[in-house]
Design an enzyme around this catalytic site. Structure first.
Site, PDB file in Angstrom:
ATOM      1  N   ASP A   1       0.791  -1.228   0.000  1.00 18.06           N
ATOM      2  CA  ASP A   1       0.000   0.000   0.000  1.00 18.06           C
ATOM      3  C   ASP A   1       0.829   1.287   0.000  1.00 18.06           C
ATOM      4  OD1 ASP A   1      -1.823  -2.029   0.197  1.00 18.06           O
ATOM      5  OD2 ASP A   1      -3.070  -1.083   1.697  1.00 18.06           O
TER       6      ASP A   1
ATOM      7  N   GLU B   1      -4.158  -6.738  13.367  1.00 10.23           N
ATOM      8  CA  GLU B   1      -3.606  -6.600  12.016  1.00 10.23           C
ATOM      9  C   GLU B   1      -2.141  -6.201  12.059  1.00 10.23           C
ATOM     10  OE1 GLU B   1      -4.741  -4.260   7.871  1.00 10.23           O
ATOM     11  OE2 GLU B   1      -5.177  -3.294   9.783  1.00 10.23           O
TER      12      GLU B   1
END
Length: 794
Positions: free
Chosen positions: A542, A764
């Protein structure tokens, strides 16, 4: 030939796979140039073919046939055993089949307090419950989870019978936590819904409960029934709600819109449904049953296949017995597979690992629908071909759908438990390949999945790649499969080989860089001034900083390493299934050539991307009329150079075991790895070095740092795996690899366990400075790799 290669060769001989001896890594065989020439010729041919086929832009939505699994649930006993399952990860508890038009079952609930507080639970959300995790789940026969709510807990479990009957029973227990917030009663809503055009549902009263009966072409006749447990049959209120043509992805709204003040049989007012069984018609497609029960109650819902006679139903004491047997079998298999007690882990740490694993395999879902895709060859997006997907998901609360690069990591874990499940999952993903060899990276199939996705991420671009991580579990399974396993799965492996070869050729034609043997991620925005460093979503990392000014001149070291892994894996797979592999072997050798790799990506102290880059950019607040926003300003003109960012990208030749065990580059990486001002922390390796200018920098005024400092478990797993690999090869870096392996492994396990005990969740990512879990939770996609780290299974 190494011992591992020798063992692999013996296995192939036993299954009559005649293959040439594999070259050792870095060997200088005189035939290399010939094979490289063959490989490059094939690459050029694939490129010409791709260009020719690409002129027919309808191919972007045309499937590549034949499918690996053309009929998902009628082919064999293994698949029938997994016909029903908890394949609805987007809700707290639900069951469905692996059929495109499935009957669905699910649970909603809310506490009954003095007034309606809005505490209505159904879809899995991040911040509603204190915790929710499958604690034990075997992926096939049973599962148990605990949902910790405000003053009370729900324990849901299910047990299935044998594949011939297709029966299952679910139990919901409501338990007090003993706090002041514990309500006296809780309202449970269990529902049955169907969108099947040929279904026929009807509701009827039975002894001590209700039943929903129906029939579909695939399932035949069936029945859902509920009964309260004998130890607490005191239902304070019950009612039904029926609906016609109710969209199943709007079930929560449907129920909430029909809640109103009602009177219980004890005379007090509560919030509930006010339905009448007589008002339910056979044309209804949804039935909702409300049961208001006191704390410390339990109910059972029984699904029965009415096409087969049975002598007894799985309920009450029979359910207790069956559940206990499955729990015992799960615990024994888990210890046999991962051997955590043998490695000195306590029961609590073993339970943590079981929860991490169970929430991954219990989060497997089944989805059906059409993706929306586009490409540079199309003016408008189009619907992809109809597809079904059996897959694990990164997060039940935030990402309850399939992600291509995540799934390779997921299957590293699941394949250690059950290779058959992994082969089915990988096969379903490969079924999504179009005629060009492209696979959409994010799978948004069906209305339930579509509801959870921001509009800007719905359309998938067929020009864009994603890391081909499926080669990780394929390589891992091939290296550990016994001859009998190879024989059992040989047909599937051969089908996979053809699809994986096409997938590889797609990467090797569409993602090439301008320099020989370089690769470039597509999809970066070359014109934006809203981002500090334009994102590379296609890489999976990302906002990880790349060249500040995207251009066709740049090339990326991580993508080159992924393609090298793919070529290496295809060489092994081709040998196993008995097809020529000279071209793949030559490509793997070429991309693993350390001298060529260093020439392209080595700065003298680390590996790096190359591109048009300025190391002096920033976000500045600017006013445009009445609006104030932040825009990027470039304080120093960019130039073509290595990108001097310290982080995960520097490690990829090490992470994917491409570096020679005695290379100087490996030595430099290992000696720098424990630098606490760079990536090393007491909790794991940080994604960007703490002394780097991009550390924890926002990419826009609103986009918080994602891959710019936080600790990610998938990359830490690859690092730990590589340290284990190099620590077992005699050479100059064996001892330092062994020391770093022990310390990094301990840091990651200890921190993840500590945060799990503190918060009830696996996260996460983890904060590089404090180790605290952050962002999405529960995140038991690739964070469940901690199970393999604990079991030292690489």
């Amino acid at each position: 030939m190494t011992e591992k290669n020798s063992l692999r060769q013996r296995k192939k001989e036993k299954v009559n796979a005649k293959v040439p001896a594999k070259q050792t890594k870095g060997s200088k065989d005189s035939s290399l140039n010939k094979y490289a020439a063959v490989s490059l010729t094939l690459m050029i041919c694939f490129g010409v073919a791709y260009k020719f086929l690409g002129d027919h832009d309808n191919l972007v939505a045309r499937p590549y046939l034949p499918f690996i699994y053309p009929d998902c649930c009628t082919a064999n006993e293994d698949q029938l055993t997994r016909l029903w399952g908890s394949y609805r990860p987007q809700v707290y508890f639900g069951m469905r089949t692996r059929l495109p038009e499935s009957i669905i079952f699910g649970l909603m609930w809310m506490p009954m307090r003095n007034e309606f507080t809005g505490e209505f639970r159904h879809t899995a959300e991040q911040n509603e419950l204190k915790s929710f995790m499958w604690t034990k789940h075997d992926g096939t026969n049973f599962g148990m989870q605990v949902l910790k709510d405000n003053g009370y807990d729900l324990e849901t479990s299910f047990v299935k019978t044998n594949y011939a009957l297709q029966d299952w029973t679910a139990r919901i227990k409501v338990m007090s936590t003993g706090s002041r917030q514990t309500p006296k009663v809780v309202s449970l809503f269990w529902y049955v819904g169907v969108e099947h055009s040929q279904s026929n549902l009807r509701l009827s009263a039975i002894d001590n409960g209700y039943a929903v009966q129906g029939e579909t072409p695939e399932l035949g006749k069936f029945q859902f029934s509920y009964k309260t447990r004998a130890e607490n049959p005191d239902v304070r209120y019950s009612s039904v709600l029926c609906g016609r043509n109710v969209p199943l992805h709007h079930l929560s709204d449907f129920v909430k819109q029909n809640l109103k003040p009602v009177t219980s049989r004890f005379g007090y007012t509560l919030v509930g449904l006010d339905g009448d069984i007589g008002a339910c018609s056979e044309s209804s497609n949804v039935f909702v049953l409300q049961l208001v029960v006191p704390i410390n109650s339990a109910i059972e819902v029984v699904y029965e296949n009415l096409n087969i006679r049975r002598s007894q139903t799985l309920e009450g004491s029979l359910y207790d017995e069956a559940l206990s047997k499955h729990i015992q079998a799960f615990d024994e298999k888990f210890e046999k597979k991962f051997q955590l007690h043998n490695k000195g882990f306590t029961d609590k740490r073993a339970d943590f690992a079981k929860a991490a694993f169970s929430n991954l395999i219990g989060g497997i879902g089944y989805f059906h629908g059409k993706s929306i895709v586009t490409s540079s060859k199309r003016e408008k997006p189009v619907y992809y071909f109809p597809a079904s997907l059996y897959t694990a998901v990164p997060s039940r609360s935030f990402f309850p759908r399939g992600f291509l690069w995540d799934e390779g990591f997921h299957q590293l874990v699941i394949s250690k438990w059950d290779k058959t499940i992994s082969f089915e999952v990988i096969g379903h993903w490969l079924n999504l390949m179009n005629a060009d060899g492209w696979i959409p990276r994010e799978q948004i199939l069906g209305n339930e999945a579509l509801m959870r996705v921001p509009q800007e991420f719905v359309v998938q671009n067929a020009d864009f790649a994603n890391p081909p991580t499926m080669f990780l579990p394929i390589e891992s399974m091939l290296n550990s499969m016994e001859p009998d396993d190879i024989l059992e799965h040989h047909s599937t492996l051969k089908k996979m080989y053809h699809r994986l070869s096409l997938w590889f050729s797609w990467y090797n034609t569409t993602q090439l860089g301008q320099e020989h043997t370089t690769y470039r991620w597509r999809g970066r925005n070359e014109t934006t001034d809203h981002e500090l460093n334009p994102k590379t979503l296609t890489s999976g990392l990302d906002d990880y900083p790349r060249a500040s000014h995207p251009s066709k001149e740049e090339y990326h070291v991580d993508l080159r390493c992924w393609v090298a892994l793919a070529a290496r894996s295809l060489t092994t797979l081709g040998e196993v299934v008995g097809v020529p592999v000279d071209a793949f072997r030559a490509t793997a050798s070429m991309l693993s050539d350390n001298k060529m790799l260093s020439k392209l990506h080595w700065t003298g102290s680390y590996f790096a991307d190359y591109g048009l880059h300025s190391d002096n950019v920033g976000l500045r607040t600017m006013r445009f009329g009445d609006s104030v926003t932040k825009r990027r300003v470039v304080k120093k003109l960019p130039k073509l150079q290595f990108v001097p960012v310290q982080g995960y990208i520097n490690l990829f030749p090490f992470l994917l075991n491409i570096l020679e065990h005695d290379s100087k580059e490996l030595g430099i990486i290992l000696n720098n790895l424990k630098n606490t001002s760079n990536l090393w922390s007491n909790f794991g390796l940080c994604s960007v070095g703490k002394s780097d200018s991009y550390y924890l920098k926002y990419n826009t005024e609103h986009d918080a740092p994602y891959w710019r400092g936080p600790i990610w478990i998938n990359i830490n797993y690859l690092a730990i795996r590589s340290l284990y690999y190099y620590s077992n090869i005699p050479g100059p870096y064996r001892d330092i690899s062994r020391t770093l392996y022990s310390e990094l492994r301990s840091n990651v396990i200890t921190n993840m366990y500590t945060e799990y005990m503190r918060t009830g969740y696996i996260w996460e990512q983890y904060n590089c400075d404090t180790g605290k879990g952050q962002s999405v939770h529960p995140f038991t996609g690739w964070s469940s790799l901690v199970t393999l780290i604990m079991g030292e299974l690489y």
